[in-house]
Design a protein around this motif. Structure first.
Motif, PDB file in Angstrom:
ATOM      1  N   LYS A  22      29.152 -50.240  28.918  1.00  0.00           N
ATOM      2  CA  LYS A  22      28.830 -49.889  30.304  1.00  0.00           C
ATOM      3  C   LYS A  22      28.238 -51.122  31.011  1.00  0.00           C
ATOM      4  CE  LYS A  22      26.610 -46.064  32.700  1.00  0.00           C
ATOM      5  NZ  LYS A  22      25.233 -46.426  33.056  1.00  0.00           N
ATOM      6  N   ALA A  23      27.296 -51.779  30.349  1.00  0.00           N
ATOM      7  CA  ALA A  23      26.660 -52.959  30.948  1.00  0.00           C
ATOM      8  C   ALA A  23      27.670 -54.102  31.119  1.00  0.00           C
ATOM      9  CB  ALA A  23      25.490 -53.399  30.081  1.00  0.00           C
ATOM     10  N   LEU A  24      28.570 -54.258  30.143  1.00  0.00           N
ATOM     11  CA  LEU A  24      29.596 -55.310  30.247  1.00  0.00           C
ATOM     12  C   LEU A  24      30.487 -55.082  31.469  1.00  0.00           C
ATOM     13  CD1 LEU A  24      31.068 -55.818  26.653  1.00  0.00           C
ATOM     14  CD2 LEU A  24      30.276 -57.636  28.166  1.00  0.00           C
ATOM     15  N   LEU A  25      30.822 -53.815  31.707  1.00  0.00           N
ATOM     16  CA  LEU A  25      31.726 -53.474  32.817  1.00  0.00           C
ATOM     17  C   LEU A  25      31.064 -53.643  34.168  1.00  0.00           C
ATOM     18  CD1 LEU A  25      33.427 -50.350  31.279  1.00  0.00           C
ATOM     19  CD2 LEU A  25      34.501 -52.539  31.722  1.00  0.00           C
ATOM     20  N   GLU A  26      29.730 -53.464  34.196  1.00  0.00           N
ATOM     21  CA  GLU A  26      29.017 -53.638  35.464  1.00  0.00           C
ATOM     22  C   GLU A  26      29.045 -55.096  35.903  1.00  0.00           C
ATOM     23  OE1 GLU A  26      25.169 -51.967  34.681  1.00  0.00           O
ATOM     24  OE2 GLU A  26      25.968 -49.924  34.793  1.00  0.00           O
ATOM     25  N   ARG A  27      29.134 -55.997  34.927  1.00  0.00           N
ATOM     26  CA  ARG A  27      29.004 -57.431  35.241  1.00  0.00           C
ATOM     27  C   ARG A  27      30.307 -58.199  35.177  1.00  0.00           C
ATOM     28  NH1 ARG A  27      23.626 -58.881  31.801  1.00  0.00           N
ATOM     29  NH2 ARG A  27      24.907 -60.687  31.257  1.00  0.00           N
ATOM     30  N   ASN A 166      22.305 -55.223  18.470  1.00  0.00           N
ATOM     31  CA  ASN A 166      21.911 -54.615  19.745  1.00  0.00           C
ATOM     32  C   ASN A 166      20.433 -54.269  19.712  1.00  0.00           C
ATOM     33  OD1 ASN A 166      21.804 -53.344  22.201  1.00  0.00           O
ATOM     34  ND2 ASN A 166      22.704 -51.440  21.445  1.00  0.00           N
ATOM     35  N   ASP A 167      19.598 -55.287  19.934  1.00  0.00           N
ATOM     36  CA  ASP A 167      18.163 -55.048  19.998  1.00  0.00           C
ATOM     37  C   ASP A 167      17.832 -54.768  21.460  1.00  0.00           C
ATOM     38  OD1 ASP A 167      15.521 -54.947  19.619  1.00  0.00           O
ATOM     39  OD2 ASP A 167      15.296 -56.871  18.617  1.00  0.00           O
ATOM     40  N   LYS A 168      18.048 -55.805  22.299  1.00  0.00           N
ATOM     41  CA  LYS A 168      17.924 -55.589  23.753  1.00  0.00           C
ATOM     42  C   LYS A 168      19.335 -55.633  24.321  1.00  0.00           C
ATOM     43  CE  LYS A 168      13.321 -57.462  24.418  1.00  0.00           C
ATOM     44  NZ  LYS A 168      13.000 -58.580  23.505  1.00  0.00           N
ATOM     45  N   VAL A 169      19.700 -54.603  25.106  1.00  0.00           N
ATOM     46  CA  VAL A 169      21.079 -54.490  25.596  1.00  0.00           C
ATOM     47  C   VAL A 169      21.496 -55.752  26.351  1.00  0.00           C
ATOM     48  CG1 VAL A 169      22.626 -53.198  27.126  1.00  0.00           C
ATOM     49  CG2 VAL A 169      21.006 -51.988  25.691  1.00  0.00           C
ATOM     50  N   ASN A 170      20.589 -56.242  27.216  1.00  0.00           N
ATOM     51  CA  ASN A 170      20.929 -57.395  28.037  1.00  0.00           C
ATOM     52  C   ASN A 170      21.262 -58.628  27.184  1.00  0.00           C
ATOM     53  OD1 ASN A 170      21.312 -58.327  30.640  1.00  0.00           O
ATOM     54  ND2 ASN A 170      19.325 -59.396  30.602  1.00  0.00           N
ATOM     55  N   ASP A 171      20.513 -58.811  26.096  1.00  0.00           N
ATOM     56  CA  ASP A 171      20.764 -59.962  25.204  1.00  0.00           C
ATOM     57  C   ASP A 171      22.105 -59.784  24.486  1.00  0.00           C
ATOM     58  OD1 ASP A 171      18.340 -60.844  25.969  1.00  0.00           O
ATOM     59  OD2 ASP A 171      17.308 -60.450  24.070  1.00  0.00           O
ATOM     60  N   ALA A 172      22.367 -58.553  24.059  1.00  0.00           N
ATOM     61  CA  ALA A 172      23.635 -58.292  23.350  1.00  0.00           C
ATOM     62  C   ALA A 172      24.820 -58.547  24.286  1.00  0.00           C
ATOM     63  CB  ALA A 172      23.643 -56.858  22.834  1.00  0.00           C
ATOM     64  N   VAL A 173      24.681 -58.111  25.532  1.00  0.00           N
ATOM     65  CA  VAL A 173      25.763 -58.300  26.507  1.00  0.00           C
ATOM     66  C   VAL A 173      25.993 -59.792  26.762  1.00  0.00           C
ATOM     67  CG1 VAL A 173      26.394 -57.935  28.940  1.00  0.00           C
ATOM     68  CG2 VAL A 173      25.517 -56.042  27.576  1.00  0.00           C
ATOM     69  N   LYS A 174      24.900 -60.550  26.883  1.00  0.00           N
ATOM     70  CA  LYS A 174      25.030 -62.007  27.117  1.00  0.00           C
ATOM     71  C   LYS A 174      25.759 -62.654  25.955  1.00  0.00           C
ATOM     72  CE  LYS A 174      20.843 -62.930  29.580  1.00  0.00           C
ATOM     73  NZ  LYS A 174      19.530 -63.431  29.258  1.00  0.00           N
TER      74      LYS A 174
END
Ligand code: 5GP
Length: 208
Positions: A22-27, A166-174
């Motif tokens: 979901k986060a990947l698709l937002e960005r 996947n600890d912090k979603v934002n870090d995993a997405v980066k």
């Protein structure tokens, strides 16, 4: 035109694949494949957005018609990736995400070895257990089944190209975004284009 990347995001139930996608698709401009499933919709799930909800008979018909790139039985329900739409998007140069279980990912790898296979790990098994409980959508029995499977599924990590915790979603997405940037620069993906390109056209050839 460069064919899109087939990006397979996989890992045990509760690792957070859905949240990451979901986060990947937002960005980013990726297209996520919508699977067909025989599972009943959960509260808030929408036909055609989360899944195509079908009965077993219809699912069986799709198997016979070879409509699926892959399909698997996961915790008593069937899930399958519609083949034609995925092919259409890749041909248009659009990167496609499949968020699927491990059996399905291994089947896709047999067919599409140039795909990018990313295994999502929870920070710890205890955290995974908590995440499955917190979802609240599982019975005690299905919770235990999912947790036991997760232990076994982690053994398949060596079949993947990348592992992301996947600890912090934002870090995993980066991390996933960085993996995909690197994948697009891989010589085996772009060498034909470089060899065919004329002087001065390299940039256009590579990033059309
Ligand atoms: P859920 O019922 O929680 O939505 O999904 C259960 C599991 O099935 C998850 O691990 C999810 O990634 C996986 N899954 C969803 N769609 C597909 C699919 O098309 N193929 C396969 N093999 N697994 C899928």
């Amino acid at each position: 035109m460069t064919r899109g990347l087939l990006i397979v995001i996989s890992g045990p139930s509760g690792a957070g694949k859905g949240t990451i996608c979901k986060a990947l698709l937002e960005r980013n401009d990726y297209w996520i494949s919508v699977s067909a499933t025989t599972r009943k919709p959960r509260q808030g799930e929408i036909e055609g957005i989360n899944y195509y909800f079908v009965d077993r008979e219809e699912f069986q018909k799709k198997i016979e018609l070879e409509d699926f790139l892959e399909y698997a039985e996961v915790y008593g329900n069937f899930y399958g990736t519609p083949k034609s739409k995925v092919e259409e998007m890749l041909d248009k140069g659009i990167d496609v995400i499949l968020e699927i279980d491990i059996q399905g990912a291994l089947r896709v790898k047999e067919k599409v070895s140039e795909g990018v296979f990313i295994f999502i790990l929870p920070p710890s098994m205890e955290e995974l257990r908590q995440r499955i409980i917190n979802r609240g959508s599982e019975t005690q029995e299905s919770l235990m089944t999912r947790f036991k499977s997760a232990y076994q599924e982690i053994n398949y990590i060596s079949k993947y190209n990348y592992a992301v915790v996947n600890d912090k979603v934002n870090d995993a997405v980066k991390k996933i975004e960085s993996i995909l940037v690197a994948e697009r620069c891989r010589v085996d993906r772009i060498k034909e284009k470089i060899l065919n390109s004329k002087e001065g056209l390299i940039h256009e050839q590579l990033y059309d």
